[in-house]
Design an enzyme around this catalytic site. Structure first.
Site, PDB file in Angstrom:
ATOM      1  N   SER A  81       0.791  -1.238   0.000  1.00 29.37           N
ATOM      2  CA  SER A  81       0.000   0.000   0.000  1.00 29.37           C
ATOM      3  C   SER A  81       0.819   1.281   0.000  1.00 29.37           C
ATOM      4  CB  SER A  81      -0.953   0.009   1.201  1.00 29.37           C
ATOM      5  OG  SER A  81      -2.014  -0.894   0.992  1.00 29.37           O
ATOM      6  N   LYS A  84       0.055   3.661  -2.707  1.00 30.19           N
ATOM      7  CA  LYS A  84      -1.036   4.627  -2.598  1.00 30.19           C
ATOM      8  C   LYS A  84      -0.517   6.065  -2.529  1.00 30.19           C
ATOM      9  CE  LYS A  84      -4.606   1.695  -0.436  1.00 30.19           C
ATOM     10  NZ  LYS A  84      -4.001   0.368  -0.273  1.00 30.19           N
ATOM     11  N   SER A 139      -5.983   2.655   4.792  1.00 29.97           N
ATOM     12  CA  SER A 139      -5.434   2.022   3.591  1.00 29.97           C
ATOM     13  C   SER A 139      -6.522   1.257   2.839  1.00 29.97           C
ATOM     14  CB  SER A 139      -4.280   1.077   3.967  1.00 29.97           C
ATOM     15  OG  SER A 139      -3.382   0.928   2.903  1.00 29.97           O
TER      16      SER A 139
END
Length: 368
Positions: A81, A84, A139
């Protein structure tokens, strides 16, 4: 005939074409973006005492762009993640925080099974600010996919993320999905993730979201539940002490990728960035090793010679970096200071998350 989703088609193509496992060798020959020493395999510039277990790491000065120390800076690994950060840097400025969106089943159709979720529900209306809180704090891949659909779809968003990565000269990065979930061929590096963090932190909304400790999230029927940031260095949860001066940025974990983290902290007007990928010891090791790198960096003289540099974007006058062994040896020249003249533009955030952080209660407590 069953129609395959765009994300599934891309993943299948990646599986057919990829010759790289999730956490293994680089996607291509080691690059010399940022300086020849960053293409080397061993530790460059010393680093904190004691052996770090991470497969790759880097610590850099945010304002000057100087890389203070690194280990396998360009080794391409599954980012989880932390990708991101690139998604946010690509999409964040496109929608006003107050804009409202009613989620449909189609918005959530491509969310991978086993994803981290914030709890977005079809039929409910959310502000863009709430969706970004879901991305940064929990997340949530569900929030990512809703925002990607608002941006024109998964394929368009992936293409825009890759274009931004290319402009930032993040050549180790291959984007397959906007959420960072494990897909064959989806890779990044400690160097590239640090570039994404540095670029994202220039935006005030990006800085605010990644420094927020907790927020109320819609549950439907006029109710909310509490969400808390999963960044343990920010919140001081589950055996990790909060790091003094931390201002974000993003953590990540999948069972295949392991743990990844890019953190930023400010002390005495100086901001450092540290990225740690795939430590091999303990679930909290990614935070402990990031803290060790930041401590070492803050204790190091700012006049010491760097081992490399975070290059500027091509669109802002950056010179396209050479690749391969032909690049000359030695660290590059010292990079120019940013507009802040050497002082972090978010000095007000010094301390454990800053005044803008919402001090959270327990996560997931349903509220009316």
């Amino acid at each position: 005939m069953h129609e395959t989703s765009p994300l599934t088609r891309r993943a299948a193509l990646g599986m057919a074409a990829a010759v790289i496992p999730f956490a293994a060798a680089p996607a291509h020959a080691a690059t010399a973006v940022g300086g020849a020493r960053l293409a080397r395999d061993g530790v460059q510039g010393g680093g904190p005492p004691g052996k770090l277990s991470a497969a790759a790491w880097l610590v850099a000065d945010h304002d000057s762009g100087e890389v203070l120390a690194a280990y396998r800076a360009h080794h391409a690994l599954a980012p989880a993640s932390t990708l991101k950060m690139l998604f946010a840097a690509t999409v964040l400025t496109k929608f006003a925080a107050t804009e409202r969106h009613t989620v449909t089943d189609a918005d959530l159709a491509d969310v991978p099974a086993g994803s981290s979720l914030v709890g977005v529900k079809a039929g409910l209306t959310y502000t863009v600010e709430q969706l970004w809180q879901g991305v940064f704090l929990r997340s949530g891949n569900d929030a990512v996919h809703v925002l990607a659909r608002m941006n024109g779809g998964i394929e368009r968003t992936v293409a825009e993320m890759q274009a931004l990565a290319d402009d930032l000269q993040a050549r180790d990065t291959r984007v397959v999905s906007p959420d960072g979930f494990d897909h064959p061929g989806q890779l990044s590096s400690a160097y590239d993730l640090t570039l994404f963090a540095r670029h994202g932190l220039r935006d005030a909304h990006f800085r605010a979201y990644c420094a927020t400790r907790g927020a109320d999230f819609p549950a439907g029927g006029g109710r909310t539940f509490r969400i808390q940031n999963t960044d343990r260095l920010l919140t001081g949860e589950l055996g990790v002490a909060p790091y003094q001066g931390l201002i974000g940025v993003k953590n990540g974990y999948t069972s295949d990728a392991g743990n990844t983290f890019t953190g930023a902290a400010t002390r005495d007007g100086r901001t450092l960035l540290a990225t740690v990928m795939h430590p091999r010891s303990g679930y909290n090791a990614v935070y402990e090793e990031t803290a060790a790198l930041l401590d070492w960096g803050f204790g190091r003289s700012s006049a010491a010679n760097p081992v490399g540099v975070l290059v500027p974007p091509l669109s802002e006058g950056g010179v396209k970096a050479e690749t391969g062994a032909a690049v000359g040896e030695g660290a590059p020249g010292r990079a120019a200071r940013g507009e802040s003249g050497g002082r972090s533009p978010w000095g007000v955030l010094e301390g454990a998350g800053g005044a803008i952080a919402v001090l959270a209660g327990g996560a997931w407590a349903l509220r009316r």
